[in-house]
Motif scaffolding. Structure first.
Motif, PDB file in Angstrom:
ATOM      1  N   LEU A 163       0.823  -1.208   0.000  1.00 44.48           N
ATOM      2  CA  LEU A 163       0.000   0.000   0.000  1.00 44.48           C
ATOM      3  C   LEU A 163       0.860   1.262   0.000  1.00 44.48           C
ATOM      4  N   THR A 195      -3.016  -1.690  -5.189  1.00 46.94           N
ATOM      5  CA  THR A 195      -4.371  -2.024  -4.776  1.00 46.94           C
ATOM      6  C   THR A 195      -4.331  -3.367  -4.056  1.00 46.94           C
ATOM      7  N   TYR A 247      -6.625   0.575   7.292  1.00 46.22           N
ATOM      8  CA  TYR A 247      -7.878   1.179   6.820  1.00 46.22           C
ATOM      9  C   TYR A 247      -7.710   2.569   6.200  1.00 46.22           C
ATOM     10  N   PRO A 248      -6.778   3.399   6.688  1.00 48.30           N
ATOM     11  CA  PRO A 248      -6.673   4.742   6.089  1.00 48.30           C
ATOM     12  C   PRO A 248      -6.242   4.754   4.626  1.00 48.30           C
ATOM     13  N   TYR A 249      -5.691   3.657   4.111  1.00 49.88           N
ATOM     14  CA  TYR A 249      -5.252   3.627   2.719  1.00 49.88           C
ATOM     15  C   TYR A 249      -6.463   3.499   1.783  1.00 49.88           C
ATOM     16  N   ASP A 250      -6.545   4.386   0.807  1.00 48.15           N
ATOM     17  CA  ASP A 250      -7.671   4.381  -0.131  1.00 48.15           C
ATOM     18  C   ASP A 250      -7.737   3.101  -0.950  1.00 48.15           C
ATOM     19  N   LYS A 251      -6.592   2.505  -1.196  1.00 48.59           N
ATOM     20  CA  LYS A 251      -6.543   1.326  -2.075  1.00 48.59           C
ATOM     21  C   LYS A 251      -6.592   0.008  -1.304  1.00 48.59           C
ATOM     22  N   THR A 275      -8.916  -2.764   0.719  1.00 54.49           N
ATOM     23  CA  THR A 275     -10.261  -3.291   0.974  1.00 54.49           C
ATOM     24  C   THR A 275     -10.141  -4.516   1.870  1.00 54.49           C
TER      25      THR A 275
END
Length: 341
Positions: free
Chosen positions: A30, A35, A59-63, A65
């Protein structure tokens, strides 16, 4: 063989992402803009709060899930593959621990055999560029020849955990032969570091110190039969995995295994002494464990450590973090995380 930079257009699936190695691998990917799809069943083999804390850092990473999913649930797992179409898969989900396998063998069969076969089936149905999966140094069993090399016989496991990991290698080889799945197994050697597994000895020793309990050392007090072990720092493990991503096996049967260890065995007592020193520095007070010595257990091997020649040839890499630095990082994290100052 040279490794290539990470392809940011690919999707990376990590099973066991709330685990020790899974978390650090996810963060590494990340940080470089990849992703990452992470799955974990969040079982209670050890403190779930530690798993949650690892996820909270991702969790703070946009990529990123996260999906709560058990790899032994074939339908759930296939749904993940169908929705996200991963290009590279890291199977780090497994029921770990040697002693626990005596109490709960079913957990090992479900996760390590059924779950792993589901991973291979998913990779067959939804082809991937590379499957990298966790094996273990435990496959070497009671081998006395050191350092352990990938060509050594691993036909005599001494625990169910080891047997399931050996089975993973056999099943992966078969799927690579039948379906051309590029698969690499990694035989990890005693991985340690911050946010590590509480069931590991260094973590347990630290817990016992703060509980004012003695630690039990299965070694002769005069150290005539001192134990040597390969302790491998988490950052080294993750860097090795990262470099292997772009180096899938090229053989007719595209499957291989690598040792990933320190190739620099440490005396167990030196490791314990360095842990005392690290805690002394972290707490700014003298730390000395109350040690209870017991005889080496039948079947204990005096020395276990990895030959890393094959890994070095493949990716020009071998671990280099000293136990002094590695344990210092662990001690500082432990004291901060558990608020021991």
């Amino acid at each position: 063989m040279d490794y290539k930079p990470l392809d940011l257009n690919k999707t990376y699936l990590i099973t066991g992402v709330a685990g020790f190695i899974g978390h650090f691998l996810a963060k590494k990917l990340l940080d470089q803009g990849c992703t990452v799809i992470g799955i974990d069943n969040m079982n209670s083999y050890y403190d779930v709060n530690l798993k949650i804390a690892r996820l909270d850092l991702l969790y703070p990473y946009d990529k990123f899930t996260f999906l709560k999913c058990d790899i032994s649930n074939k339908k759930e797992l296939f749904n993940v593959y169908e929705e996200y179409r991963p290009n590279v898969v890291f199977n780090l989900a497994a029921q770990a621990g040697v002693r626990y396998s005596l109490e709960n063998p079913d957990a090992y069969i479900q996760s390590n055999i059924v779950g792993f076969t589901n991973i291979l089936e998913a990779c067959r149905m939804h082809p991937v560029d590379h499957l990298i999966y966790a094996s273990s140094s435990s496959v070497y069993g009671s081998n006395k020849k050191v350092p352990f090399e990938e060509t050594d016989s691993v036909d005599h496991p001494v625990s169910l955990y080891a047997a399931t990991k050996k089975s993973n290698e056999l099943i992966a080889h078969t799927y690579s032969h039948l379906y051309g799945i590029p698969a690499t197994g990694l035989r990890f050697f005693t991985v340690y570091g911050p946010m590590g597994r509480p069931d590991m000895a260094y973590f347990g020793f630290t817990d016992k110190y703060f509980k004012s309990e003695p630690i039990h050392i299965y070694n002769n007090k005069d150290f005539d039969n001192d134990l040597y072990r390969d302790f491998t720092y988490i950052d080294d493990i993750v860097l090795g995995i990262e470099r292997l991503i772009s180096v899938p096996p090229q053989e007719d049967v595209p499957h291989t295994v690598y040792n990933i260890g320190n190739n620099n065995p440490e005396k167990l007592m030196n490791f314990i002494h360095e842990l005392e020193n690290a805690l002394t520095q972290a707490l700014n007070r003298e730390v000395s464990f109350n040690k209870v010595y017991e005889p080496m257990k039948p079947g204990d091997v005096p020395a276990t450590y990895a030959s890393t020649d094959k890994l070095f040839k493949a990716i020009n890499f071998k671990p280099e973090t000293s136990i002094k630095n590695g344990l210092s990082n662990f001690a500082n994290w432990y004291v901060d995380y558990y608020k021991k100052l």
